[in-house]
Design an enzyme around this catalytic site. Structure first.
Site, PDB file in Angstrom:
ATOM      1  N   LYS A 136       0.843  -1.186   0.000  1.00  0.00           N
ATOM      2  CA  LYS A 136       0.000   0.000   0.000  1.00  0.00           C
ATOM      3  C   LYS A 136       0.880   1.238   0.000  1.00  0.00           C
ATOM      4  CE  LYS A 136       0.690   1.841   3.468  1.00  0.00           C
ATOM      5  NZ  LYS A 136       1.934   2.308   4.166  1.00  0.00           N
ATOM      6  N   TYR A 221      -4.452   4.139   6.245  1.00  0.00           N
ATOM      7  CA  TYR A 221      -4.976   3.176   7.225  1.00  0.00           C
ATOM      8  C   TYR A 221      -6.336   3.634   7.767  1.00  0.00           C
ATOM      9  CZ  TYR A 221      -0.588   0.564   7.372  1.00  0.00           C
ATOM     10  OH  TYR A 221       0.484  -0.216   7.036  1.00  0.00           O
TER      11      TYR A 221
HETATM   12  P1  NAD Z   1      12.431   1.338   2.411  1.00  0.00           P
HETATM   13  O1  NAD Z   1      12.996   2.646   2.014  1.00  0.00           O
HETATM   14  O2  NAD Z   1      12.861   0.743   3.697  1.00  0.00           O
HETATM   15  O3  NAD Z   1      12.691   0.267   1.264  1.00  0.00           O
HETATM   16  C1  NAD Z   1      12.447   0.551  -0.079  1.00  0.00           C
HETATM   17  C2  NAD Z   1      13.306  -0.352  -0.947  1.00  0.00           C
HETATM   18  O4  NAD Z   1      13.090  -0.012  -2.313  1.00  0.00           O
HETATM   19  C3  NAD Z   1      14.801  -0.208  -0.667  1.00  0.00           C
HETATM   20  O5  NAD Z   1      15.394  -1.483  -0.584  1.00  0.00           O
HETATM   21  C4  NAD Z   1      15.310   0.541  -1.874  1.00  0.00           C
HETATM   22  O6  NAD Z   1      16.653   0.198  -2.192  1.00  0.00           O
HETATM   23  C5  NAD Z   1      14.348   0.064  -2.950  1.00  0.00           C
HETATM   24  N1  NAD Z   1      14.272   0.967  -4.099  1.00  0.00           N
HETATM   25  C6  NAD Z   1      14.170   0.566  -5.365  1.00  0.00           C
HETATM   26  N2  NAD Z   1      14.147   1.602  -6.195  1.00  0.00           N
HETATM   27  C7  NAD Z   1      14.239   2.701  -5.445  1.00  0.00           C
HETATM   28  C8  NAD Z   1      14.266   4.087  -5.741  1.00  0.00           C
HETATM   29  N3  NAD Z   1      14.210   4.542  -7.009  1.00  0.00           N
HETATM   30  N4  NAD Z   1      14.345   4.933  -4.714  1.00  0.00           N
HETATM   31  C9  NAD Z   1      14.381   4.520  -3.443  1.00  0.00           C
HETATM   32  N5  NAD Z   1      14.373   3.205  -3.108  1.00  0.00           N
HETATM   33  C10 NAD Z   1      14.305   2.303  -4.099  1.00  0.00           C
HETATM   34  O7  NAD Z   1      10.841   1.511   2.389  1.00  0.00           O
HETATM   35  P2  NAD Z   1       9.783   0.545   3.047  1.00  0.00           P
HETATM   36  O8  NAD Z   1       9.441   1.049   4.392  1.00  0.00           O
HETATM   37  O9  NAD Z   1      10.246  -0.855   2.912  1.00  0.00           O
HETATM   38  O10 NAD Z   1       8.490   0.811   2.123  1.00  0.00           O
HETATM   39  C11 NAD Z   1       8.334   0.168   0.868  1.00  0.00           C
HETATM   40  C12 NAD Z   1       6.832   0.047   0.543  1.00  0.00           C
HETATM   41  O11 NAD Z   1       6.219  -0.741   1.555  1.00  0.00           O
HETATM   42  C13 NAD Z   1       6.072   1.363   0.519  1.00  0.00           C
HETATM   43  O12 NAD Z   1       5.101   1.341  -0.500  1.00  0.00           O
HETATM   44  C14 NAD Z   1       5.409   1.442   1.875  1.00  0.00           C
HETATM   45  O13 NAD Z   1       4.228   2.195   1.878  1.00  0.00           O
HETATM   46  C15 NAD Z   1       5.135  -0.022   2.133  1.00  0.00           C
HETATM   47  N6  NAD Z   1       5.095  -0.347   3.573  1.00  0.00           N
HETATM   48  C16 NAD Z   1       4.029  -1.057   4.038  1.00  0.00           C
HETATM   49  C17 NAD Z   1       3.944  -1.375   5.366  1.00  0.00           C
HETATM   50  C18 NAD Z   1       2.795  -2.198   5.877  1.00  0.00           C
HETATM   51  O14 NAD Z   1       2.667  -2.349   7.091  1.00  0.00           O
HETATM   52  N7  NAD Z   1       1.969  -2.753   5.018  1.00  0.00           N
HETATM   53  C19 NAD Z   1       4.947  -0.969   6.250  1.00  0.00           C
HETATM   54  C20 NAD Z   1       6.029  -0.257   5.756  1.00  0.00           C
HETATM   55  C21 NAD Z   1       6.089   0.040   4.403  1.00  0.00           C
END
Ligand code: NAD
Length: 370
Positions: A136, A221
């Site tokens: 999401k 949420y």
């Molecule tokens: P994060 O920054 O920790 O991880 C993102 C990943 O994407 C990294 O490994 C990064 O290297 C990669 N990536 C690939 N292309 C990229 C670019 N162009 N720029 C930046 N990063 C790039 O983020 P996250 O917290 O893991 O969030 C990722 C997704 O998951 C989001 O859509 C977020 O909303 C979702 N999320 C959902 C929940 C949940 O509880 N459902 C919780 C956290 C995050």
């Protein structure tokens, strides 16, 4: 010799670690018995914070197994390969992952990258003929969301959105009570979703990658929760934005938005989304005959809550473990979840987000057709 105290400790530990699935599905037995049925073989795209959490949790899933990775960082791929025994042939980068279409050992890709990348990545995965689970918000607006739904339909693959709360036991108990009429006619929902965000250089604070601000990340949420708690689709929205720090929260990155939703049965929702207020994770639902409260409502847990009947005491689960088993059952066995998690569900939230941003701009009530 085992004392009663040892036994109770063991019992508590197992209750905490043993995932629970709702009785109605008869899958609660599933975790207590050996399993040798079909398994969804999953590749994770985006090995960041949340991808890491999902991978850890999936180790306890029975119907879903991590078998592949897609990442732009070779060192992360190496680490994950050794940690999760992932063969070289199941490792891809962002340039070559279309080749996954030739890999018969991967059934689905879980896209866990920054929001604005979901659209293109999900469509590429669909074109490669693999099922998709997408984090999401599914996309950064409804137009993109619709294109993703269409692409997955065309490719005949399933599209699911990572709505882990749709499988969470306390949440599902309130949904059950509301459906059973135990709360009477629903009149009001309050959803408070927010936290104080840190580092201003992270992608969540960049409109290009995040698609917006707090609303995209955490306000969703409250939007999604209002729908499964009230049990109807909203027909109008009003919204107001406040920004106390325009240096940190640039144009297009919302800091705090309050919004109201109207439902066809007459219920209203009053919600708050913020990147600048802590301890905002609370749902409150009330009807003519009773109420339900979750606080925390959507964090990783433990989720806690009470209703007019008393404290909720559903089992504490690792959300992503249960989510992945349930999603495997949806994909492999056509199981119908209690609260939908498909692309259409993700699209509805995006339509509401579009309308909230429009209402902030117009200052008027925006009608919704979901
Ligand atoms: P994060 O920054 O920790 O991880 C993102 C990943 O994407 C990294 O490994 C990064 O290297 C990669 N990536 C690939 N292309 C990229 C670019 N162009 N720029 C930046 N990063 C790039 O983020 P996250 O917290 O893991 O969030 C990722 C997704 O998951 C989001 O859509 C977020 O909303 C979702 N999320 C959902 C929940 C949940 O509880 N459902 C919780 C956290 C995050």
């Amino acid at each position: 010799m085992h004392s009663r105290r040892d036994f109770l400790q063991k019992l508590t530990a197992s209750a905490i670690t043993l995932p629970f699935l709702p009785k109605a599905t008869s899958l609660d037995e599933f975790y207590s018995k050996p399993y040798d049925g079909p398994v969804l073989r999953v590749a994770i795209m985006g090995l960041g914070g949340y991808g890491t959490r999902v991978a850890e949790a999936m180790q306890s899933s029975k119907m879903a197994k991590l078998v592949g990775v897609i990442s732009g960082t070779p060192s992360k791929i190496k680490d994950w390969q050794s940690k999760y025994k992932i063969p070289e042939k199941n490792c891809y980068n962002y340039e070559n992952f279309d080749q996954i279409k030739n890999n018969a050992d991967i059934d689905a890709v879980y896209v866990i990258t920054p929001n604005a990348l979901h659209h293109d990545q999900v469509i590429r995965v669909a074109k490669a003929g693999k099922h998709v689970i997408c984090e999401k918000p599914m996309a950064i607006n409804a137009k993109e969301g619709q294109e993703m739904v269409d692409a997955c339909k065309k490719a005949n693959v399933k599209l699911l959105v990572g709505y882990r709360m749709h499988f969470e036991p306390h949440t599902l108990e309130i949904v059950r009570m509301r459906k059973a009429g135990e709360l009477g006619k629903i009149t009001f929902f309050q959803g408070l979703s927010g936290f104080k965000i840190g580092d201003p250089s992270q992608w969540r604070m960049n409109k290009q990658l995040a698609g917006g601000g707090s609303m995209m990340d955490i306000g969703i949420y409250a939007i999604n929760g209002s729908r499964y708690m009230v049990g109807e689709e909203p027909i109008w929205v009003t919204a107001q934005e406040t920004k106390t720090d325009p240096q940190k929260f640039k144009e297009g990155v919302d800091e705090t938005i309050t919004f109201q939703l109207g439902f066809p049965g007459g219920a209203v929702a009053s919600c708050l989304s913020s990147y600048n207020i802590n301890n905002l994770d609370r749902f409150f639902l009330t009807g003519d005959n009773g109420f339900a409260e979750l606080f925390p409502a959507t964090g990783y847990g433990p989720i806690k809550g009470r209703t007019h009947k008393g404290e909720l005491n559903q089992p504490i689960v690792t959300h992503q473990t249960v989510q992945m088993d349930e999603m495997a059952a949806i994909i492999l066995q056509g199981k119908q979840p209690i609260v939908p998690v498909d692309g259409e569900e993700g699209l509805k939230d995006l339509k509401i987000i579009d309308a909230i941003y429009a209402a902030v701009k117009s200052g008027k009530k925006e009608n919704l057709k979901l």
